[in-house]
Enzyme design. Structure first.
Site, PDB file in Angstrom:
ATOM      1  N   SER A   1       0.854  -1.196   0.000  1.00  0.00           N
ATOM      2  CA  SER A   1       0.000   0.000   0.000  1.00  0.00           C
ATOM      3  C   SER A   1       0.891   1.249   0.000  1.00  0.00           C
ATOM      4  O   SER A   1       2.111   1.160   0.157  1.00  0.00           O
ATOM      5  CB  SER A   1      -0.860  -0.002   1.264  1.00  0.00           C
ATOM      6  OG  SER A   1      -0.010   0.139   2.402  1.00  0.00           O
TER       7      SER A   1
ATOM      8  N   ASP B   1      -1.330  -1.613  -3.920  1.00  0.00           N
ATOM      9  CA  ASP B   1      -2.662  -1.648  -3.297  1.00  0.00           C
ATOM     10  C   ASP B   1      -3.170  -0.199  -3.179  1.00  0.00           C
ATOM     11  O   ASP B   1      -2.476   0.652  -2.605  1.00  0.00           O
ATOM     12  CB  ASP B   1      -2.487  -2.293  -1.911  1.00  0.00           C
ATOM     13  CG  ASP B   1      -3.791  -2.660  -1.231  1.00  0.00           C
ATOM     14  OD1 ASP B   1      -4.809  -2.775  -1.923  1.00  0.00           O
ATOM     15  OD2 ASP B   1      -3.757  -2.855   0.004  1.00  0.00           O
TER      16      ASP B   1
ATOM     17  N   ASP C   1      -7.375   3.240  -7.556  1.00  0.00           N
ATOM     18  CA  ASP C   1      -8.658   3.296  -6.847  1.00  0.00           C
ATOM     19  C   ASP C   1      -9.317   4.652  -7.072  1.00  0.00           C
ATOM     20  O   ASP C   1      -9.146   5.581  -6.281  1.00  0.00           O
ATOM     21  CB  ASP C   1      -8.441   3.032  -5.352  1.00  0.00           C
ATOM     22  CG  ASP C   1      -9.756   3.089  -4.570  1.00  0.00           C
ATOM     23  OD1 ASP C   1     -10.801   3.333  -5.200  1.00  0.00           O
ATOM     24  OD2 ASP C   1      -9.727   2.895  -3.341  1.00  0.00           O
TER      25      ASP C   1
ATOM     26  N   HIS D   1     -11.922  -6.968  -1.860  1.00  0.00           N
ATOM     27  CA  HIS D   1     -11.098  -6.327  -0.821  1.00  0.00           C
ATOM     28  C   HIS D   1     -11.675  -6.688   0.546  1.00  0.00           C
ATOM     29  O   HIS D   1     -12.764  -7.237   0.656  1.00  0.00           O
ATOM     30  CB  HIS D   1     -11.110  -4.803  -1.015  1.00  0.00           C
ATOM     31  CG  HIS D   1     -10.148  -4.343  -2.063  1.00  0.00           C
ATOM     32  ND1 HIS D   1      -9.054  -3.575  -1.783  1.00  0.00           N
ATOM     33  CD2 HIS D   1     -10.112  -4.573  -3.399  1.00  0.00           C
ATOM     34  CE1 HIS D   1      -8.384  -3.345  -2.896  1.00  0.00           C
ATOM     35  NE2 HIS D   1      -9.012  -3.941  -3.902  1.00  0.00           N
ATOM     36  N   GLY D   2     -10.928  -6.315   1.585  1.00  0.00           N
ATOM     37  CA  GLY D   2     -11.440  -6.483   2.949  1.00  0.00           C
ATOM     38  C   GLY D   2     -11.881  -7.901   3.228  1.00  0.00           C
ATOM     39  O   GLY D   2     -12.916  -8.134   3.856  1.00  0.00           O
ATOM     40  N   SER D   3     -11.081  -8.882   2.785  1.00  0.00           N
ATOM     41  CA  SER D   3     -11.550 -10.269   2.847  1.00  0.00           C
ATOM     42  C   SER D   3     -10.856 -11.122   3.896  1.00  0.00           C
ATOM     43  O   SER D   3     -10.762 -12.339   3.761  1.00  0.00           O
ATOM     44  CB  SER D   3     -11.452 -10.912   1.463  1.00  0.00           C
ATOM     45  OG  SER D   3     -12.430 -10.315   0.634  1.00  0.00           O
TER      46      SER D   3
ATOM     47  N   ASN E   1      -8.099  -9.949  -1.246  1.00  0.00           N
ATOM     48  CA  ASN E   1      -7.159  -9.172  -0.422  1.00  0.00           C
ATOM     49  C   ASN E   1      -7.234  -9.562   1.053  1.00  0.00           C
ATOM     50  O   ASN E   1      -8.303  -9.500   1.671  1.00  0.00           O
ATOM     51  CB  ASN E   1      -7.477  -7.677  -0.541  1.00  0.00           C
ATOM     52  CG  ASN E   1      -7.021  -7.103  -1.861  1.00  0.00           C
ATOM     53  OD1 ASN E   1      -6.711  -7.841  -2.798  1.00  0.00           O
ATOM     54  ND2 ASN E   1      -6.978  -5.787  -1.942  1.00  0.00           N
ATOM     55  N   ILE E   2      -6.091  -9.911   1.597  1.00  0.00           N
ATOM     56  CA  ILE E   2      -6.027 -10.351   2.994  1.00  0.00           C
ATOM     57  C   ILE E   2      -4.814  -9.694   3.663  1.00  0.00           C
ATOM     58  O   ILE E   2      -3.668  -9.933   3.274  1.00  0.00           O
ATOM     59  CB  ILE E   2      -5.897 -11.892   3.068  1.00  0.00           C
ATOM     60  CG1 ILE E   2      -7.165 -12.532   2.492  1.00  0.00           C
ATOM     61  CG2 ILE E   2      -5.654 -12.349   4.504  1.00  0.00           C
ATOM     62  CD1 ILE E   2      -7.121 -14.030   2.394  1.00  0.00           C
TER      63      ILE E   2
HETATM   64  O1  LIG Z   1      -8.264  -5.227   1.452  1.00  0.00           O
HETATM   65  C1  LIG Z   1      -7.269  -5.075   2.141  1.00  0.00           C
HETATM   66  C2  LIG Z   1      -7.130  -5.779   3.417  1.00  0.00           C
HETATM   67  O2  LIG Z   1      -8.349  -6.376   3.846  1.00  0.00           O
HETATM   68  P1  LIG Z   1      -8.456  -6.961   5.321  1.00  0.00           P
HETATM   69  O3  LIG Z   1      -8.342  -5.801   6.266  1.00  0.00           O
HETATM   70  O4  LIG Z   1      -7.362  -7.928   5.478  1.00  0.00           O
HETATM   71  O5  LIG Z   1      -9.799  -7.612   5.398  1.00  0.00           O
HETATM   72  C3  LIG Z   1      -6.109  -4.223   1.680  1.00  0.00           C
HETATM   73  O6  LIG Z   1      -6.429  -3.860   0.355  1.00  0.00           O
HETATM   74  C4  LIG Z   1      -5.885  -2.932   2.476  1.00  0.00           C
HETATM   75  O7  LIG Z   1      -5.644  -1.906   1.579  1.00  0.00           O
HETATM   76  C5  LIG Z   1      -4.672  -2.985   3.358  1.00  0.00           C
HETATM   77  O8  LIG Z   1      -4.921  -3.783   4.475  1.00  0.00           O
HETATM   78  C6  LIG Z   1      -4.322  -1.585   3.878  1.00  0.00           C
HETATM   79  O9  LIG Z   1      -3.059  -1.594   4.352  1.00  0.00           O
HETATM   80  P2  LIG Z   1      -2.375  -0.254   4.890  1.00  0.00           P
HETATM   81  O10 LIG Z   1      -2.873   0.898   4.040  1.00  0.00           O
HETATM   82  O11 LIG Z   1      -2.776  -0.137   6.324  1.00  0.00           O
HETATM   83  O12 LIG Z   1      -0.920  -0.523   4.696  1.00  0.00           O
END
Ligand SMILES: O=C(COP(=O)(O)O)[C@@H](O)[C@H](O)[C@H](O)COP(=O)(O)O
Length: 360
Positions: free
Chosen positions: A50, A83, A105, A232-234, A275-276
């Site tokens: 990121s 990311d 994004d 995302h957010g998975s 994404n994890i």
């Molecule tokens: O989808 C994501 C993670 O999902 P998650 O929280 O693991 O369910 C990533 O795309 C986030 O962008 C990432 O966790 C963000 O990281 P930082 O910006 O804190 O480095």
């Protein structure tokens, strides 16, 4: 060496019906653990960084770390992905440092806090697609804003995430608009919004269709059967990790993530990148806490980091197995960036809207 583009990797995943977890990286220990897990089960890998990771570790450090991981595991196709790029320059500089794929994004403005309108999103994504495809790199776009269907808010990880409350219209990707977006931008992969959000606190109860709208995935896939979808957010925020974190002095209120079986359902409906990050953080942090509580005199960082790497390796391996990624690394013959660029120029990788075959 096996630096692969997101497009080639996800085309392979679509052909064979599997999904690929995208794990975030900030430091050497995460890189080592992710790659050891991949090597142990012969899985191709997406490692993503990121903007927060880039400023934490520095682009030069990240780039050299990835070079080292690639050299240590030459048999593993490795996609280095940006990311949540927030503007053209963030994407261009990533490619300069060896990223083979970028996310633009455009669901948010460049401040990464303000929801953008559709035309803004199309324009900026299209510009990044043009630039990336000239050199053969891939682009993930996003349509719909990530956030909770329970309370309408986004998340603020490292300053990235919408501020204020959004309507369900903004929090759920519109399938008709998705078709138009892919046609207009020519993205290689599309991140969609269906109620997931970043971080540990996604759902206040085990999610059902009201708060995790997997039907949106299915509907978009039925209209865009050849587009690689991204969730995302998975993170699943597994209960055993929450319990371990709390057992050793942590204070994490009870929370629910995205159940693995829902992700597997998504993979059956076109989800190719998952994404994890939170699960990886939690696995490592719970291991740190355990050492801190059980070995109070310990001060060698390696004694904290080693069990944390073991925990992360185990988690990554589980996801490679659960998503069907395992066993596929050896099946992929990596196509270099110049050849990918040639294919884009020839139109061979243009979106195949409505057709039932994958792009070449
Ligand atoms: O989808 C994501 C993670 O999902 P998650 O929280 O693991 O369910 C990533 O795309 C986030 O962008 C990432 O966790 C963000 O990281 P930082 O910006 O804190 O480095």
């Amino acid at each position: 060496m096996a630096r692969i583009t997101l497009r080639q990797l996800l085309d392979h995943a679509a052909e064979r019906g599997y999904g690929v977890p995208a794990f975030n990286i900030n430091n050497m220990e995460q890189g080592l653990a992710i790659m050891e897990a991949a090597a142990a089960c012969d899985a191709p890998v997406i490692i993503q960084a990121s903007r927060g990771a880039r400023s934490y570790a520095n682009d030069i450090m990240l780039a050299k770390m990835i070079d080292a991981l690639e050299e240590m595991h030459p048999q593993i196709p490795l996609c280095l992905h940006l990311d949540h790029g927030n503007e053209e320059a963030t994407c261009a500089t990533a490619i300069r440092y060896g990223f083979t794929s970028v996310m633009m994004d455009g669901s948010l403005k460049a401040d990464a806090k303000t929801a953008a309108d559709y035309d803004y999103n199309v324009d900026i994504t299209r510009r990044v697609v043009d630039m990336a495809h000239w050199v053969g790199a891939s682009v993930e776009g996003e349509l719909g804003v990530l956030g909770s269907l329970e309370h309408g808010g986004g998340e603020q990880e490292d300053g990235h995430g919408v501020e204020g409350k959004l309507s369900h219209d903004q929090l759920l990707t519109d399938p008709d608009q998705a078709v138009d977006f892919v046609r207009a931008t020519k993205v290689d992969a599309l991140a969609i919004a269906m109620g997931t959000s970043h971080g540990a606190y996604k759902f206040t109860r085990r999610p059902d269709g009201e708060i995790l709208a997997m039907r949106v995935v299915e509907e978009i896939h039925s209209r865009l059967p050849n587009t690689h979808l991204v969730m995302h957010g998975s993170s699943s925020v597994p209960q055993p990790l929450q319990d371990m974190f709390n057992q050793f002095g942590g204070e994490m209120p009870q929370t629910w993530g995205v159940p693995v079986e829902e992700i597997v359902r998504g993979i059956k409906h076109g989800v190719r990148k998952v994404n994890i990050d939170t699960d990886c953080r939690l696995a490592m942090a719970a291991a740190f806490r355990k050492v801190a509580v059980q070995s109070k005199s310990e001060f060698d960082p390696r004694k904290f980091l080693k069990p944390a790497m073991d925990a992360l390796r185990e988690l990554c391996r589980d996801r490679f197995e659960q998503f069907g990624t395992a066993g596929n690394a050896a099946r992929i013959k990596v196509v270099a960036l110049p050849e990918m660029a040639r294919r884009y120029r020839a139109g061979a990788l243009d979106p195949q809207i409505g057709k039932m075959t994958q792009a070449a």
